[in-house]
Design an enzyme around this catalytic site. Structure first.
Site, PDB file in Angstrom:
ATOM      1  N   ALA A  63       0.735  -1.191   0.129  1.00 10.80           N
ATOM      2  CA  ALA A  63      -0.027  -0.173  -0.012  1.00 10.80           C
ATOM      3  C   ALA A  63       1.082   1.120  -0.042  1.00 10.80           C
ATOM      4  CB  ALA A  63      -0.957   0.090   1.464  1.00 10.80           C
ATOM      5  N   GLY A 104       1.018  -5.624   0.423  1.00 12.57           N
ATOM      6  CA  GLY A 104      -0.065  -5.825  -0.865  1.00 12.57           C
ATOM      7  C   GLY A 104       1.016  -6.159  -2.025  1.00 12.57           C
ATOM      8  N   GLU A 107       0.972  -9.947  -2.108  1.00 11.52           N
ATOM      9  CA  GLU A 107      -0.365 -10.216  -2.395  1.00 11.52           C
ATOM     10  C   GLU A 107      -0.769 -10.140  -4.182  1.00 11.52           C
ATOM     11  OE1 GLU A 107      -2.363  -8.069   0.540  1.00 11.52           O
ATOM     12  OE2 GLU A 107      -2.964 -10.050   1.197  1.00 11.52           O
ATOM     13  N   GLU A 127       2.499  -7.114   7.351  1.00  9.84           N
ATOM     14  CA  GLU A 127       1.281  -6.455   8.060  1.00  9.84           C
ATOM     15  C   GLU A 127       1.269  -6.500   9.627  1.00  9.84           C
ATOM     16  OE1 GLU A 127       1.343  -8.368   5.345  1.00  9.84           O
ATOM     17  OE2 GLU A 127       0.367  -7.102   3.724  1.00  9.84           O
TER      18      GLU A 127
END
Ligand code: NAD
Length: 693
Positions: A63, A104, A107, A127
């Site tokens: 992010a 992310g 991901e 995270e």
């Protein structure tokens, strides 16, 4: 296509290139471009496969933190929507990972069907470090790729793994030794076809129930007080036992409740607070800095040795001086032993240790360090000794050198005043052990020049500390507050608690250790010496003398094998001592103190609110620049539980009105006169505001 995500076709392979410096954060400028690229490639019959590639430094850091808490975070498509499109893509999709793929970013790579990486790449889902879990399918996809045990390990620690390891566990399908794009295209050309990660089964050896029982117990032990790691385990359990979509739903729910929880808010607060400490309102970011290429440390004792190691670790040459050859030799031997112990644990290579030792020059003369760009004094904590030293430093050090003192309680302005260059004098308050503790209080004197302050803050970062600015006052930020914490711990003993009860309550609440065990570790003689000075300097300060009774018997803590506890040295485990109980009871009887049972909740409130109240004075007086700086001091220097965000953040979560009410209640209790709520606290509480607004 957007500039942030370009699209091209090579050899029938669509290439989506991420270009959102510095770390390819998946911000609002990048997400739409990725989505467009996937759709375009999927729709084009000429395209055989799709490669997503970042820069050599970063596939993607996850992010975009610049967009945190802004509406840009919600600009469509979301990462889960991109992941869905990746799953739906009818062509093999390959992530080409250069540098790091984190959060992310990983991901996104896990949404691809295959992954190739450069040898130096790092892959991880960190995270948990912000009290969260991977919220875009990471908890469901990672176990399907690497198996349950490895996924739990990676996600509960948050530590990334290097490409080689990623290849071993199956997270990476191939390591590309040369040009990443060439390698990825070659891989894409031979890829067998789409392979949706969501369709894979999670590998787990043995009985799932037994596996998760053990994992839960291990993770709970390692993550005292943090909810996220156990939530991650629950998600992995869902990945094992439930269909993908159900697991995703569970992940989303658990993510949402963590985002709302105080623990994650505290960790996110800390993340941003750390970035704030370097901002000083009247010192512009572009203030020219003085170059620091060499350093000198005066005093080779407990602190001097650790301080010198910080410079050597950062590759900065440093001389270390003490009064006698014997003292220097002892100091250097301690440094060597410290490094050797790290080498024996496999955390430092021998040749690296040799390099660092070679940067340290022992000496018994001040002249040997006269050309250093900064000198840090760490001699005895006495004003006459410090002033004498600063007169000498003023005489020998080259013009423009920064003259720093490591004093923990003395007036930096009074030290600066004996020199002809008070603008070059500053406090650098390290914490013990100085080579380990991250906190560095940078004490700004009345006459400290702005460039000296800016240079010292920068140096703090270079030597991997968290530098926090403090104004001049007795104890600066941290120790001034801890005095009130210690004061309450002694009052609690007066009133009926045992040392073990006070410590257990503080520990259970999350402190790294309780106040009495901390005293034993630091040495009870130090506090006793300070109190003796205070009895003269500040006769109005109310102390319990119960601590003096312990110290008077030569019980100085761990170093003498006895303090508030007894110790079976070299073991450092505190053992409650009936002798101490006798001393305490005698003290209570002599002073006619009535005892009562005290609940853990009251113990914790009194200890922590004592910190909060003093911190409010410190903030009001401008000694600290901002509430979050005070939080950083406690989080990095005093073992304050990270998931509570520091004393100020914690008070904010409790609500300042509630904090104030408790303080007012304490006013009518034992030694209630010490509970004078700081005017700033009263004001903010009455206005319904927070310290960290
Ligand atoms: P220490 O007694 O272990 O070391 C002090 C050293 O300074 C000794 O080796 C001594 O020989 C040397 N010294 C004294 N006078 C000198 C002189 N004129 N010239 C050269 N060397 C001289 O003390 P320490 O614990 O390292 O503390 C040093 C300073 O750091 C003090 O100001 C102390 O308040 C501060 N400090 C200590 C701690 C801690 O936890 N120990 C933490 C933060 C700050």
């Amino acid at each position: 296509m957007s500039d942030a995500a370009s699209y091209s076709i090579r050899d029938g392979i669509a290439v989506i290139t991420l270009n959102n410096p510095p770390v390819n954060g998946l911000g609002s400028v990048l997400r739409p471009g990725i989505m467009d690229g996937i759709r375009k490639a999927d729709a084009d019959p000429a395209v055989k496969a799709v490669v997503i590639i970042g820069s050599a430094k970063a596939f993607s850091g996850g992010a975009d933190i610049r967009e945190f808490n802004t509406p840009k975070m919600l600009v469509p498509p979301s990462l889960p929507e991109i992941n869905d499109a990746q799953d739906a893509c009818s062509k093999p999709m390959i992530a080409a990972i250069g540098g790091f793929a984190l959060g992310g970013g990983l991901e996104l790579a896990l949404g691809c069907h295959y992954r190739v990486a450069l040898p130096r790449s790092l892959l991880g889902l960190p995270e948990v470090k912000l009290g969260l879990l991977p919220g875009s399918g990471g908890t469901q996809r990672l176990p399907r790729v690497v198996g349950a045990a490895q996924a739990v390990q990676m996600m509960t620690t948050g530590n990334p793994i290097p490409a080689e390891k990623a290849l071993q566990v199956g997270l990476v399908d191939e390591i590309v030794p040369g040009d990443l794009l060439e390698g990825a295209i070659a891989f894409a050309l031979k890829a067998k076809g789409p392979r949706r990660i969501r369709d894979l089964k999670v590998k787990l050896e043995g009985d799932p129930q037994q596996f998760f029982e053990k994992v839960r117990a291990d993770v709970a032990k390692a993550s005292r007080g943090f909810p996220a790691p156990l939530e991650i385990v629950a998600c992995v359990e869902a990945a094992v036992g439930k269909p993908f979509d159900e697991g995703r739903k569970e992940e989303r729910q658990r993510f949402a409740s963590l985002v709302e929880g105080n623990e994650s808010k505290a960790l996110r607060h800390m993340f941003f607070a750390e970035r704030q400490t370097g901002k000083i309102p009247d010192v512009p970011d572009d203030t020219p800095l003085r170059p620091i290429r060499s350093a000198a440390v005066i005093g080779a004792g407990t602190m001097g040795g650790g301080i010198a190691m910080n410079f050597a670790n950062a590759g900065i040459a440093v001389s270390i001086m003490d009064m006698t050859q014997e003292a220097v030799d002892k100091g250097v031997a301690k440094i060597k032993a410290n490094y050797a112990s790290t080498v024996s644990k496999g955390r430092l290579k021998q040749d690296e240790m040799d390099k660092r030792m070679a940067l340290i020059t022992p000496t018994t003369t001040l002249e040997a360090g006269k050309d250093a760009d900064i000198v840090i004094e760490a001699v005895f904590e006495r004003m006459d000794v410090k002033q004498d030293m600063f007169r000498k430093l003023d005489a020998v050090m080259k013009p423009g050198a920064i003259l720093a003192t490591n004093t923990s309680t003395l007036d930096v302005d009074a030290i600066a005043a004996v020199t002809k260059r008070p603008q070059d004098v500053i406090g650098t308050h390290f914490f013990s052990p100085a080579n380990v503790m991250r906190l560095l209080e940078v004490v700004r004197g009345k006459k400290t020049a702005k460039d000296v302050l800016a240079t010292t803050m920068k140096l703090g970062k270079t030597i991997k500390k968290v530098p926090v600015v403090s104004g001049v006052c007795d104890g600066f930020i941290g120790n001034r507050m801890v005095e009130k914490y210690g004061q309450q711990s002694l009052f609690l003993i007066d009133e009926g608690c045992s040392p073990a009860q006070v410590d257990a309550a503080a520990y259970k609440w999350g402190m790294a250790m309780g106040p009495l065990a901390m005293g034993d570790m630091a040495g009870l003689d130090i506090g006793w010496e300070i109190r003796k000075r205070r009895y003269v300097e500040r006769p109005n300060f109310i102390y319990s003398k119960v601590g003096d009774k312990i110290a008077e018997l030569g019980r100085y803590g761990q170093k003498t094998g006895k303090g508030w506890y007894k110790y079976n040295l070299p073991e450092r485990k505190p053992i409650p001592d009936p002798e101490v109980e006798e001393i305490i009871q005698k003290y209570r009887a002599e002073n006619k103190i009535k005892t009562r049972p005290i609940a853990d909740e009251e113990i914790v409130e009194r200890l922590i609110y004592a910190l909060v109240n003093e911190a409010a004075y410190i903030l009001e007086e401008g000694i600290a620049l901002r509430a979050s700086d005070i939080d950083m001091v406690y989080l990095t220097g005093y073992g304050f539980p990270l998931y509570r965000g520091g004393p100020m953040f914690y008070a904010d979560t409790v609500g300042l009105k509630n904090v104030l009410n408790s303080m007012q209640k304490f006013q009518s209790g034992y030694q209630g006169a010490v509970w004078k709520p700081a005017p700033l606290l009263v004001k903010l509480a009455n206005e319904g505001r927070r310290f960290n607004d």
